[in-house]
Design an enzyme around this catalytic site. Structure first.
Site, PDB file in Angstrom:
ATOM      1  N   SER A   1      61.395 -23.783  26.524  1.00  0.00           N
ATOM      2  CA  SER A   1      61.666 -23.682  27.950  1.00  0.00           C
ATOM      3  C   SER A   1      63.123 -23.324  28.208  1.00  0.00           C
ATOM      4  O   SER A   1      64.024 -23.962  27.647  1.00  0.00           O
ATOM      5  CB  SER A   1      61.313 -25.018  28.612  1.00  0.00           C
ATOM      6  OG  SER A   1      61.571 -24.932  29.987  1.00  0.00           O
ATOM      7  N   GLY A   2      63.356 -22.319  28.997  1.00  0.00           N
ATOM      8  CA  GLY A   2      64.723 -21.926  29.320  1.00  0.00           C
ATOM      9  C   GLY A   2      65.306 -20.917  28.355  1.00  0.00           C
ATOM     10  O   GLY A   2      66.470 -20.548  28.459  1.00  0.00           O
TER      11      GLY A   2
ATOM     12  N   THR B   1      60.553 -15.717  30.723  1.00  0.00           N
ATOM     13  CA  THR B   1      60.172 -15.131  31.997  1.00  0.00           C
ATOM     14  C   THR B   1      61.087 -13.963  32.349  1.00  0.00           C
ATOM     15  O   THR B   1      60.619 -12.917  32.803  1.00  0.00           O
ATOM     16  CB  THR B   1      60.223 -16.204  33.098  1.00  0.00           C
ATOM     17  OG1 THR B   1      59.378 -17.273  32.687  1.00  0.00           O
ATOM     18  CG2 THR B   1      59.740 -15.668  34.409  1.00  0.00           C
TER      19      THR B   1
ATOM     20  N   ASN C   1      65.366 -25.932  32.610  1.00  0.00           N
ATOM     21  CA  ASN C   1      65.466 -24.584  33.176  1.00  0.00           C
ATOM     22  C   ASN C   1      65.363 -24.682  34.697  1.00  0.00           C
ATOM     23  O   ASN C   1      64.456 -25.319  35.220  1.00  0.00           O
ATOM     24  CB  ASN C   1      64.304 -23.733  32.605  1.00  0.00           C
ATOM     25  CG  ASN C   1      64.343 -22.293  33.099  1.00  0.00           C
ATOM     26  OD1 ASN C   1      65.144 -21.942  33.951  1.00  0.00           O
ATOM     27  ND2 ASN C   1      63.466 -21.478  32.546  1.00  0.00           N
TER      28      ASN C   1
ATOM     29  N   SER D   1      61.885 -22.935  35.813  1.00  0.00           N
ATOM     30  CA  SER D   1      60.923 -23.098  34.723  1.00  0.00           C
ATOM     31  C   SER D   1      59.509 -22.769  35.195  1.00  0.00           C
ATOM     32  O   SER D   1      59.074 -23.211  36.257  1.00  0.00           O
ATOM     33  CB  SER D   1      60.988 -24.548  34.243  1.00  0.00           C
ATOM     34  OG  SER D   1      60.077 -24.715  33.193  1.00  0.00           O
ATOM     35  N   SER D   2      58.825 -21.953  34.402  1.00  0.00           N
ATOM     36  CA  SER D   2      57.437 -21.618  34.741  1.00  0.00           C
ATOM     37  C   SER D   2      56.584 -22.848  34.475  1.00  0.00           C
ATOM     38  O   SER D   2      56.567 -23.359  33.365  1.00  0.00           O
ATOM     39  CB  SER D   2      56.942 -20.465  33.885  1.00  0.00           C
ATOM     40  OG  SER D   2      57.928 -19.481  33.764  1.00  0.00           O
TER      41      SER D   2
ATOM     42  N   GLY E   1      57.231 -22.585  27.363  1.00  0.00           N
ATOM     43  CA  GLY E   1      57.700 -22.815  25.994  1.00  0.00           C
ATOM     44  C   GLY E   1      57.551 -24.270  25.592  1.00  0.00           C
ATOM     45  O   GLY E   1      57.333 -25.149  26.415  1.00  0.00           O
TER      46      GLY E   1
ATOM     47  N   GLU F   1      58.255 -27.855  24.888  1.00  0.00           N
ATOM     48  CA  GLU F   1      59.243 -28.688  25.570  1.00  0.00           C
ATOM     49  C   GLU F   1      59.152 -30.170  25.176  1.00  0.00           C
ATOM     50  O   GLU F   1      58.081 -30.700  24.915  1.00  0.00           O
ATOM     51  CB  GLU F   1      59.234 -28.479  27.090  1.00  0.00           C
ATOM     52  CG  GLU F   1      57.948 -28.700  27.773  1.00  0.00           C
ATOM     53  CD  GLU F   1      57.982 -28.345  29.263  1.00  0.00           C
ATOM     54  OE1 GLU F   1      58.792 -27.495  29.692  1.00  0.00           O
ATOM     55  OE2 GLU F   1      57.168 -28.905  29.999  1.00  0.00           O
TER      56      GLU F   1
HETATM   57  N1  LIG Z   1      68.513 -11.734  29.575  1.00  0.00           N
HETATM   58  C1  LIG Z   1      69.087 -12.634  30.352  1.00  0.00           C
HETATM   59  N2  LIG Z   1      70.271 -12.337  30.932  1.00  0.00           N
HETATM   60  C2  LIG Z   1      70.867 -13.217  31.747  1.00  0.00           C
HETATM   61  N3  LIG Z   1      70.376 -14.435  32.001  1.00  0.00           N
HETATM   62  C3  LIG Z   1      69.205 -14.807  31.450  1.00  0.00           C
HETATM   63  C4  LIG Z   1      68.508 -13.908  30.597  1.00  0.00           C
HETATM   64  N4  LIG Z   1      67.379 -14.528  30.192  1.00  0.00           N
HETATM   65  C5  LIG Z   1      67.381 -15.762  30.772  1.00  0.00           C
HETATM   66  N5  LIG Z   1      68.471 -15.920  31.536  1.00  0.00           N
HETATM   67  C6  LIG Z   1      68.835 -17.130  32.303  1.00  0.00           C
HETATM   68  O1  LIG Z   1      68.109 -18.211  31.810  1.00  0.00           O
HETATM   69  C7  LIG Z   1      67.303 -18.800  32.789  1.00  0.00           C
HETATM   70  C8  LIG Z   1      65.993 -19.266  32.223  1.00  0.00           C
HETATM   71  O2  LIG Z   1      65.251 -18.152  31.797  1.00  0.00           O
HETATM   72  P1  LIG Z   1      63.673 -18.113  31.871  1.00  0.00           P
HETATM   73  O3  LIG Z   1      63.280 -16.751  31.530  1.00  0.00           O
HETATM   74  O4  LIG Z   1      63.217 -18.647  33.154  1.00  0.00           O
HETATM   75  O5  LIG Z   1      63.257 -19.076  30.720  1.00  0.00           O
HETATM   76  P2  LIG Z   1      61.806 -19.433  30.210  1.00  0.00           P
HETATM   77  O6  LIG Z   1      60.854 -18.610  30.977  1.00  0.00           O
HETATM   78  O7  LIG Z   1      61.842 -19.095  28.783  1.00  0.00           O
HETATM   79  O8  LIG Z   1      61.644 -20.855  30.439  1.00  0.00           O
HETATM   80  C9  LIG Z   1      67.132 -17.736  33.830  1.00  0.00           C
HETATM   81  O9  LIG Z   1      66.915 -18.290  35.089  1.00  0.00           O
HETATM   82  C10 LIG Z   1      68.417 -16.988  33.758  1.00  0.00           C
HETATM   83  O10 LIG Z   1      69.404 -17.622  34.530  1.00  0.00           O
HETATM   84 MG   LIG Z   2      59.412 -19.148  32.172  1.00  0.00          MG
END
Ligand SMILES: Nc1ncnc2c1ncn2[C@@H]1O[C@H](COP(=O)(O)OP(=O)(O)O)[C@@H](O)[C@H]1O
Ligand SMILES: [Mg+2]
Length: 1043
Positions: free
Chosen positions: A123-124, A128, A173, A176-177, A404, A406
Site C-alpha cells: 500500500s502506498g 494506482t 497512503n 489508498s485504494s 497492496g 498491508e
Molecule cells: N510516480 C509517482 N510520482 C510521484 N508521486 C507518486 C508516484 N507514484 C506514487 N506517488 C505518490 O504516492 C502516493 C501513493 O500512491 P498510490 O499509487 O496511491 O499507491 P498504491 O496504489 O500503491 O497504494 C500517491 O498519492 C502519490 O502522492
Molecule cells: Mg492504490
C-alpha cells in the site's frame, strides 16, 4: 524519424548500453541484469539507491519494471516523454512505465495477443499512480477519432470517480485504494481504444462506519461536505463541518494536508458528467451519500426494558426524505429485528447495542451496494456499443491495480482478504515467471541450472483450501448452528491448521512470539512477512448480514439507485447468500483465470519510506519489499535464462522474410527452418538455443537486431506489395474506365446508327415516293404522285426563280413540267412584260427615237436585204452632214424648211451612169439632192412614188418619182454607204414606209419621158457599179458572211 530510430536500433542499443555502463558509478545500471554481482542483495539495493538519488525511479529486471515511489512530482510524464517512448524498442530508452505500456501495446498489435499489466506492491508504493500513467499514455498516444475521444475521456474520468468513492486516507497512503480494480481496455483493429470494462473486488465497507486513528472515511464524504454548494447541502440537510458526523470523526482526521477536498469535489462532479451521469443520477447518488451520514448520526436511547429507541428524530426526517422511505417504517426497522418462527413473523425489539450495529450494517450495505452500482454504471458508459464490433476481434489490455499487501497495528478481516489476494498474485507471478520459466526450459530440453525460489502456494492453500483452509473454517463457523463466535473460530483454526508451518496463534507460539501477539490473534507467515490478525468481527464481516426488515425497508425506497441495489427477489430467495470470504475467493479465482489467459507485463512498486516523504530511502523497508516481491529470484532466473522464447512456427512466421531459404515458405521441419534462419541472421551459438518446440534467445539485443532487420525488410515488402496493389488497382480502374468507355461508345454508335438508318429509311421512302410519283406522273393527282408532282412543281418554280431571264434578249426559259405548262407560259409573258416595262421605263427620248427608227428599219428590211443585219448594231445618227458640210447657198435656198437628215450619196447619171458625188438632204416636205452650192433636184414627198432597192448588200437605191410634168427629171439612182439608215430616214420623213420595194431581181426605173432604165444586181466578191454592155447598170454586191 521513427524509421531512422528503428534502422539504427541495434547500434542504438549498444550505444545506450555503453553509455549506461560509463554512467554506472553514478546512476547505477538501468537493468539489474547488467549488475556484476547479480546474486548480491546489497548490490541490488545499492543500485536502487543510486538511481533513486538521481530521481531515476525506474529500473528493469529484464522486462519487469521496478518502480520506487518518489513521493514528488518528477516531471517525467509529459507529452514529450510519451512521444519519446512511442513505438521504440524497450531497451533503446531509459526505463519507464511508458516503455512497459508501449511494449504491451505493440505486442498486442503485432502478435494479436491480449495483454495485461500487473502492478503490485504494498500500500502506498505507487500502484494506482502507475495504472493512471498507463491509461494516460494510451489516451494520448493511441490513434483517435471523435468517438474514440469520448471513450478516452471516459476511461480517464472513471478514475477520479472511483477514487472518490473507493479510496481513503490510511496510515500508509493518503489515497489508498480500498477496493481492488481490474480494468480491461478494449482496442479495435486499428489500435484505437474503443471501450473498457472494470471488475471491482471487495470494497472495504467497514470503513464507512469506522476508521482507525489517523485514517479517514472514503473521500466522497469530505468532498461533498467541503465542496458541495450551499444549496445542495441545505437540500441534503448537511452542515459544512465534518466534525458533525459520527462516521467521519472516528479517525479524528477530517483534514489532510495533501488532499484538497474542495478541488477534488469539482473534479469528481465534472468527471461524473463526462462519464454520462445525468443530473438526476447525481442527485440520487448524493442523496445516498448524505443519508449514510445521517444514518451515522442516528442515536439510540435505552428504555427501561432495555429496548432501544431512537433519540434523533430529525435524522429520521432527513433520511426518510432522502431515500424515500416512510419515517415510521425506518424507525421500526432500525430498532427491531424480524424473526420468522413457525411460519409466523415476529418483530423482536433490539437493545441499544444491537440497534447500533444494525444501523451500521445498513450503512455499510447501502454504501457497498451503491459502489457496485457505480462501477456497473461506469461500465455501461465505457461499453463499446458498435454492433459490428464483437469482442472476438477486440484486443484487450488489462490493468490490474489491486490493494497492496498491508500490515497495521490491528489487522482485521479486510487485511486478511487483501493479503490473501496479494499471496494469490505473488503465486501467479511465480507461476508465470519463475516456475513456468524453469518448467519450460525443462520441457524444452534446454540444459539449465534450477534456481531456488520460495513458492508461496503453501500459504495460498492454507487460506483457500477446501474444507481445510482458513476460509472454509470461517464459513463453517458462520453457518454452524449454536453459539459460534470469533473466539470459537480461533479455536477451530488452532484445531485444524495449528500444525501448519505458516500459522501461529498465541496459544501455539513460542515464548518470544507470544509477547507480540494478542490472545485473540492468529498470525500468518506471509511470503511478504508476518501479520497478526485479530479475529474480532471476522464472523460478522464474513456473514455480512443485514436484518430482513432493513432489507424490506430499503426495497420500499423511492431512490432509483437503491431500488436497483435492493432487489425484492432477494427477500424471497431462501438460499443463504455466499459469505464475503467465499465470494472474494471465487472472484479472485476468476481474476487469476483472466490474467493467465493474457500475456503479462509486470510493474513492481516499492515504497521508499513509511513517512510518505520524498528523497528518503529506508533501506530496511526496501530490503523487506525486495525480498517479498521476489526480485532477487526474479533476477537470478533472468540472468541464467533466456530473454526471449517463441514457438518455432511463430518465430518462423514472423521472421521468415529475412532469409531467402525460408521466404516465402519453409517446406521442411520447423526446427530446421528456424536453424537456417538464425544462421542466416548470423546468431552466434551462445546467443540462442533450440528447444523441442521453441527457440530461446539469450539476449534482448539479439532479438532487437532481428526486429530492426524485420522492420527494414517490412518496408521493402510493403513497397513491393504497394506496387503490386497499385498496379492491380490502376489496372482495375483502367478496365473499369475501358468498360465504361465501351458502353458509352456502344450507346453512341447505336444512336448514330439508328439516326443513319432512319435517314436512310426516309431517303428510301423519298426515293420510293419519287419513283412511284414518276410512274404515276401522267395520272391525275392521286396519293401516289402528289408528292412527286408537288416536288416537280416546286423545284421548277425554285429553278425558275434562280434562272429568270436577265434581259429581254435572253430567251432562255426552263422547260416546265406538263402540269405547269400553262402557268409557265403566263409567267414567261409576265416576266417578259415586266422586263420590257422595266426597260421602257429606263429608256431615254433619244433612244426611243433611235429604236423607233430601228423598228421601222426592221419592218422594211428584216429578212429582205442582205446588209440589214450589219446595220442593226450600228446606231442611226441624226445627220451625216453637219452645217459646215452643206453649202450655205443651199441652206439659204432651202429657206425655213427644217432639215431633218443629210447624207452624202453617189448619184448615177440616168444616161451614162456616171457616178457623181451629191448630198441628199431630207427636209420637212421634200428631199433635196444638192451638188455643192446648187440644189440639183427637189423631190416633194407627195411626188415620191416609191423606192426600190435590191435584196443584196449593195447601197444602190432608186427613188421613184411621179412624172406628170417634164420639170421632173424622173427617178433618181443613188448609192449610200448607209443605205439602211438613209432609206429608213427617207421612209419616215416621207411617210412612205410601205412604199419601199425590195427587189429580188433587176429594178426598172423611168428616165423621164417614158424611157426606162434597168439595174441588174448580181452577187460578187466586191462592190462594182458600172454600165454593162447591155446598157443596164450592173451592180455587183459583195456576198456577206451572214448569208
Ligand atoms: N510516480 C509517482 N510520482 C510521484 N508521486 C507518486 C508516484 N507514484 C506514487 N506517488 C505518490 O504516492 C502516493 C501513493 O500512491 P498510490 O499509487 O496511491 O499507491 P498504491 O496504489 O500503491 O497504494 C500517491 O498519492 C502519490 O502522492
Ligand atoms: Mg492504490
Amino acid at each position: 524519424m521513427k524509421y531512422r530510430a528503428l534502422a539504427v536500433g541495434s547500434d542504438g542499443v549498444r550505444v545506450m548500453m555503453e553509455s549506461a555502463l560509463t554512467a554506472r558509478d553514478r546512476v547505477g545500471v538501468q537493468d539489474f541484469v547488467l549488475l556484476e554481482n547479480h546474486t548480491s542483495e546489497v548490490a541490488f539495493i545499492e543500485n536502487l539507491r543510486k538511481r533513486f538519488k538521481e530521481n531515476l525511479i525506474y529500473t528493469y529486471i529484464g522486462s519487469v519494471l521496478v518502480s520506487v515511489n518518489p513521493y514528488k512530482d518528477l516531471e517525467i510524464y509529459t507529452k514529450q516523454h510519451m512521444e519519446r517512448y512511442r513505438g521504440v524498442n524497450f531497451y533503446e530508452v531509459s526505463p519507464h512505465i511508458y516503455a512497459v505500456s508501449d511494449n504491451a501495446y505493440r505486442s498486442m498489435r503485432t502478435e494479436r495477443r491480449d495483454q495485461c499489466i500487473l502492478i503490485s506492491g504494498e500500500s502506498g508504493a505507487g500502484k494506482t499512480e502507475a495504472s493512471k500513467k498507463v491509461l494516460q499514455y494510451y489516451a494520448v498516444t493511441c490513434p483517435a477519432s471523435d468517438k474514440v475521444q469520448t471513450v478516452k475521456d471516459r476511461l480517464l474520468q472513471s478514475n477520479p470517480v472511483l477514487e472518490a468513492f473507493g479510496n481513503a486516507k490510511t496510515l500508509r497512503n493518503d489515497n489508498s485504494s480500498r477496493f481492488g480494480k481490474y480494468m480491461d481496455i478494449q482496442f479495435d483493429f486499428k489500435g484505437a481504444p474503443v471501450g473498457g470494462h472494470i471488475l471491482n473486488y471487495l470494497l472495504e465497507k467497514s470503513r464507512v462506519v469506522h476508521q482507525s486513528h489517523g485514517e479517514r472515511n472514503f473521500h466522497i464524504f469530505y468532498q461533498l461536505i467541503e465542496g458541495g454548494e450551499e444549496d445542495l447541502l441545505r437540500r441534503l440537510g448537511l452542515e459544512r463541518n465534518a466534525q458533525q458526523y459520527q462516521y467521519l470523526v472516528k479517525g479524528n482526521c477530517p483534514k489532510v494536508s495533501s488532499i484538497n477536498d474542495r478541488n477534488d469535489w469539482k473534479v469528481v462532479r465534472k468527471a461524473l458528467t463526462v462519464i454520462g451521469f445525468t443530473d438526476d443520477d447525481v442527485e440520487e447518488l448524493l442523496n445516498i451519500i448524505a443519508s449514510v451520514l445521517h444514518l451515522g448520526n442516528v442515536q439510540y436511547g435505552s428504555e427501561e426494558s432495555g429496548n432501544a429507541y431512537i433519540t434523533t428524530d430529525s435524522q429520521i426526517k432527513y433520511l426518510s426524505r432522502l431515500i424515500g422511505v416512510d419515517g415510521s417504517v425506518l424507525k421500526e426497522a432500525l430498532t427491531h429485528k424480524k424473526i420468522i418462527a413457525k411460519g409466523e413473523e415476529l418483530m423482536s425489539p433490539l437493545n441499544q447495542e444491537q440497534a447500533a450495529s444494525a444501523r451500521d450494517a445498513l450503512s455499510k450495505a447501502i454504501y457497498g451496494r451503491t459502489f457496485t452500482w457505480l462501477v456497473n454504471k461506469i461500465n455501461a458508459s465505457l461499453e463499446f456499443k458498435d454492433s459490428s464490433f464483437s469482442s472476438k476481434n477486440a484486443s484487450v489490455i488489462g490493468l490490474l491495480d489491486i490493494y497492496g499487501f498491508e500490515v497495521f497495528q490491528n489487522n482485521s478481516f479486510e487485511q486478511f482478504c487483501i493479503n490473501y489476494c496479494n499471496e494469490k498474485l505473488q503465486q501467479l507471478f511465480i507461476e508465470l515467471t519463475l516456475k513456468s520459466e524453469q518448467d519450460e526450459y525443462e520441457a524444452e530440453g534446454i540444459t539449465w541450472e534450477p534456481v531456488q525460489y520460495f513458492n508461496n502456494k503453501i500459504i495460498c492453500d492454507l487460506v483457500e483450501e477446501k474444507f481445510k483452509g482458513i476460509i472454509s473454517i470461517l464459513d463453517e463457523e458462520c453457518l454452524r448452528p449454536g453459539d459460534a463466535s470469533d473466539i470459537t473460530f480461533l479455536e477451530k483454526l488452532e484445531d485444524t491448521v495449528g500444525g501448519h508451518p505458516h500459522f501461529v496463534t498465541h496459544k501455539l507460539a513460542d515464548g518470544k512470539t507470544r509477547k507480540v501477539m494478542g490472545r485473540e490473534e492468529f498470525r500468518l507467515l506471509h511470503y511478504a512477512g508476518e501479520v497478526n490478525y485479530n479475529v474480532n468481527g471476522f464472523l460478522d464481516k464474513n456473514n455480512d448480514l443485514l436484518f430482513r426488515n432493513l432489507k424490506e425497508a430499503m426495497c420500499m425506497s423511492e431512490n432509483k439507485i437503491l431500488t436497483q441495489c435492493f432487489d425484492r427477489e432477494e427477500l424471497t430467495d431462501k438460499k443463504r447468500p455466499e459469505t464475503a470470504a467465499t465470494q472474494f475467493k471465487t472472484s479472485l479465482a476468476q481474476l487469476m483465470e483472466i490474467l493467465m489467459s493474457k500475456e503479462p507485463s509486470y510493474v513492481r512498486c516499492i515504497k521508499p519510506n513509511d513517512a510518505k516523504q520524498a528523497g528518503r530511502f529506508d533501506e530496511v523497508l526496501i530490503r523487506h519489499q525486495v525480498k517479498y516481491l521476489g526480485l532477487m529470484e526474479n533476477l537470478r532466473v533472468r540472468r541464467a535464462g533466456f530473454a526471449y522464447r517463441r514457438r518455432y512456427e511463430t518465430f518462423l512466421q514472423r521472421y521468415k522474410s529475412l532469409c531467402p531459404e525460408t521466404w516465402p515458405n519453409w517446406q521442411g521441419r520447423l526446427v530446421d527452418g528456424v536453424s537456417t534462419l538464425v544462421k542466416h541472421l548470423g546468431y552466434k551459438p551462445e546467443e540462442y538455443k533450440l528447444g523441442r518446440t521453441k527457440i530461446f534467445i539469450r539476449f534482448p539485443k539479439t532479438l532487437f537486431a532481428t526486429e530492426d532487420a524485420l522492420e527494414v525488410r517490412k518496408h521493402s515488402l510493403a513497397t513491393k506489395l504497394q506496387a503490386c496493389w497499385k498496379g492491380y488497382s490502376q489496372k482495375t480502374k483502367y478496365r473499369k474506365l475501358r468498360r465504361s468507355a465501351i458502353v458509352i461508345q456502344a450507346w453512341w454508335r447505336g444512336i448514330l446508327a439508328r439516326r443513319r438508318a432512319q435517314r436512310r429509311r426516309q431517303a428510301a421512302e423519298t426515293i420510293r415516293r419519287f419513283i412511284k410519283g414518276f410512274i404515276y406522273r401522267h395520272q391525275p393527282r392521286c396519293p401516289e404522285n402528289e408528292y412527286f408532282l408537288d416536288y416537280v412543281r416546286y423545284s421548277f418554280l425554285m429553278k425558275l426563280s434562280r434562272n429568270l431571264p436577265k434581259n429581254v434578249l435572253d430567251k432562255s426559259w426552263p422547260t416546265p413540267p406538263p402540269a405547269l405548262a400553262e402557268a409557265s407560259e403566263h409567267l414567261r409573258k409576265l416576266c417578259m412584260q415586266n422586263m420590257v416595262w422595266k426597260y421602257c421605263k429606263t429608256i431615254s427620248p433619244e433612244w426611243k427615237h433611235q429604236l423607233e427608227q430601228k423598228m421601222v428599219a426592221s419592218e422594211i428590211f428584216k429578212d429582205k436585204k442582205d446588209n440589214y443585219p450589219q446595220s442593226v448594231p450600228k446606231l442611226f445618227v441624226s445627220t451625216r452632214l453637219n452645217g459646215e458640210d452643206i453649202n450655205p447657198k443651199v441652206v439659204q435656198a432651202l429657206g425655213t424648211d427644217k432639215m431633218k437628215y443629210a447624207v452624202p450619196v453617189t448619184k448615177y447619171d440616168r444616161k451614162g451612169y456616171k457616178a457623181r458625188s451629191r448630198q441628199l438632204l431630207l427636209m420637212g416636205n421634200s428631199a433635196i439632192i444638192a451638188e455643192e452650192a446648187k440644189v440639183k433636184q427637189r423631190i416633194d414627198y407627195s411626188a415620191l412614188k416609191g423606192i426600190s432597192v435590191s435584196s443584196l448588200s449593195d447601197g444602190v437605191f432608186v427613188i421613184h418619182v411621179v412624172c406628170e410634168d417634164n420639170k421632173q427629171k424622173g427617178d433618181v439612182v443613188l448609192q449610200s454607204d448607209h443605205v439602211i439608215e438613209t432609206l429608213t430616214k427617207v421612209a419616215i420623213c416621207a411617210d412612205k414606209i410601205n412604199s419601199i420595194n425590195i427587189s429580188q431581181g433587176s429594178i426598172k426605173f423611168t428616165v423621164g419621158q417614158g424611157k426606162e432604165g434597168i439595174i441588174d444586181f448580181t452577187s460578187g466578191s466586191e462592190l462594182i457599179v458600172a454600165k454593162a454592155k447591155n446598157g443596164h447598170l450592173s451592180v455587183t454586191a459583195p456576198r456577206l458572211n451572214s448569208r
